[in-house]
Design an enzyme around this catalytic site. Structure first.
Site, PDB file in Angstrom:
ATOM      1  N   ARG A  38       0.822  -1.222   0.000  1.00  0.00           N
ATOM      2  CA  ARG A  38       0.000   0.000   0.000  1.00  0.00           C
ATOM      3  C   ARG A  38       0.848   1.262   0.000  1.00  0.00           C
ATOM      4  O   ARG A  38       0.425   2.288  -0.518  1.00  0.00           O
ATOM      5  CB  ARG A  38      -0.965  -0.020   1.206  1.00  0.00           C
ATOM      6  N   ILE A  64      -7.271   7.539  -1.444  1.00  0.00           N
ATOM      7  CA  ILE A  64      -7.160   6.075  -1.467  1.00  0.00           C
ATOM      8  C   ILE A  64      -8.035   5.629  -0.294  1.00  0.00           C
ATOM      9  O   ILE A  64      -7.942   6.166   0.805  1.00  0.00           O
ATOM     10  CB  ILE A  64      -5.699   5.592  -1.332  1.00  0.00           C
ATOM     11  N   SER A  65      -8.933   4.676  -0.526  1.00  0.00           N
ATOM     12  CA  SER A  65      -9.919   4.304   0.496  1.00  0.00           C
ATOM     13  C   SER A  65      -9.257   3.696   1.729  1.00  0.00           C
ATOM     14  O   SER A  65      -8.149   3.158   1.663  1.00  0.00           O
ATOM     15  CB  SER A  65     -10.915   3.302  -0.085  1.00  0.00           C
ATOM     16  N   GLN A  66      -9.998   3.758   2.829  1.00  0.00           N
ATOM     17  CA  GLN A  66      -9.555   3.150   4.092  1.00  0.00           C
ATOM     18  C   GLN A  66      -9.373   1.634   3.890  1.00  0.00           C
ATOM     19  O   GLN A  66     -10.245   0.981   3.298  1.00  0.00           O
ATOM     20  CB  GLN A  66     -10.641   3.419   5.134  1.00  0.00           C
ATOM     21  N   PRO A  67      -8.271   1.060   4.362  1.00  0.00           N
ATOM     22  CA  PRO A  67      -8.047  -0.382   4.184  1.00  0.00           C
ATOM     23  C   PRO A  67      -9.238  -1.246   4.618  1.00  0.00           C
ATOM     24  O   PRO A  67      -9.609  -2.190   3.913  1.00  0.00           O
ATOM     25  CB  PRO A  67      -6.813  -0.657   5.060  1.00  0.00           C
TER      26      PRO A  67
END
Ligand code: SAH
Length: 217
Positions: A38, A64-67
């Site tokens: 990431r 970038i979206s939250q994991p």
């Protein structure tokens, strides 16, 4: 360079423990996270935050979206081998790389040329050959490659674009955050022979889906 005092593999394992506690039980999803670095998908200045469970800026007002959200959405799709997947909202390319671990081919559409091109370069450099990129309005889907086994929308829509449900294969699933600009519900649609089943999977917050069957700019 990733700072040497923070080994990415160690930071990633810590993140995976948190995701597991939050309900990500599909080992294949956790394994996919181990394979996608990431930190390569964020700006160097944010490297040390890359394995925190947060969304991070990627430029042009996008994130970038939250994991956890990436993991949850991937788990909900119940991916099988040899599926054809459509993703709307390439952004950093991280979700596309996760999906590419499972499937035959990932088609991904981004409306911002700069982001789409950057992701295309990065994913090529990282060795992905089963991701196909397009710059354009993803609310219209990608009719030339339809039907898709799975469709995932990673931006918040006012309503589900009809074009997308139409491009879903029988037995296929569509996952989309829908609601207002402040908060959305994760909606999961399962296409049957003669009907579409819907379930809701919790509240999420995404940047807006902008386009003909989305929000106005
Ligand atoms: N999946 C991405 C999340 C990026 S945020 C990741 O893993 O990083 C959502 C992205 O959707 C943004 O880059 C935004 O520009 C894009 N987007 C918004 N509306 C869109 C549309 N109609 N078609 C394609 N992309 C769109």
């Amino acid at each position: 360079m990733y700072p040497s005092y923070l080994k990415p593999e160690i930071a990633c394992e810590k993140l995976l423990k948190k995701l597991h506690v939050k309900g990500i039980s599909d080992r294949r999803v956790l394994d996919a996270f181990r394979k996608v670095p990431r930190h390569r998908f964020v700006d160097k200045a944010l490297f040390d935050q890359a394995y925190d469970d947060n969304a991070l800026p990627i430029g042009l007002g996008q994130t970038i979206s939250q994991p956890y959200v990436v993991a949850l959405m991937t788990q909900l799709l119940e991916l099988k081998e040899n599926e054809k997947i459509l993703e709307i909202g390439t952004g950093s390319g991280f979700q596309a790389a996760i999906l590419a671990q499972f499937s035959m081919r990932v088609y991904t559409i981004e409306r911002h040329r700069e982001l789409g091109e950057r992701s295309r370069r990065l994913l090529r450099e990282l060795g992905y050959h089963n991701i196909v990129f397009k710059i354009g309005d993803g609310t219209q889907g990608w009719p030339q490659h339809a039907p898709f086994d799975k469709i995932i929308v990673t931006a918040g829509a006012p309503v589900v674009p009809r074009e997308l449900t139409q491009q879903l294969a029988v037995g296929g699933k569509l996952l989309i955050p829908a609601g207002n600009r402040q908060v959305q519900e994760l909606e999961l649609y399962h296409r049957r022979e003669n009907s579409i089943e819907k379930s809701t999977e919790g509240s999420v917050l995404f940047v807006p889906l902008i386009g003909q069957s989305g929000w106005e700019e």
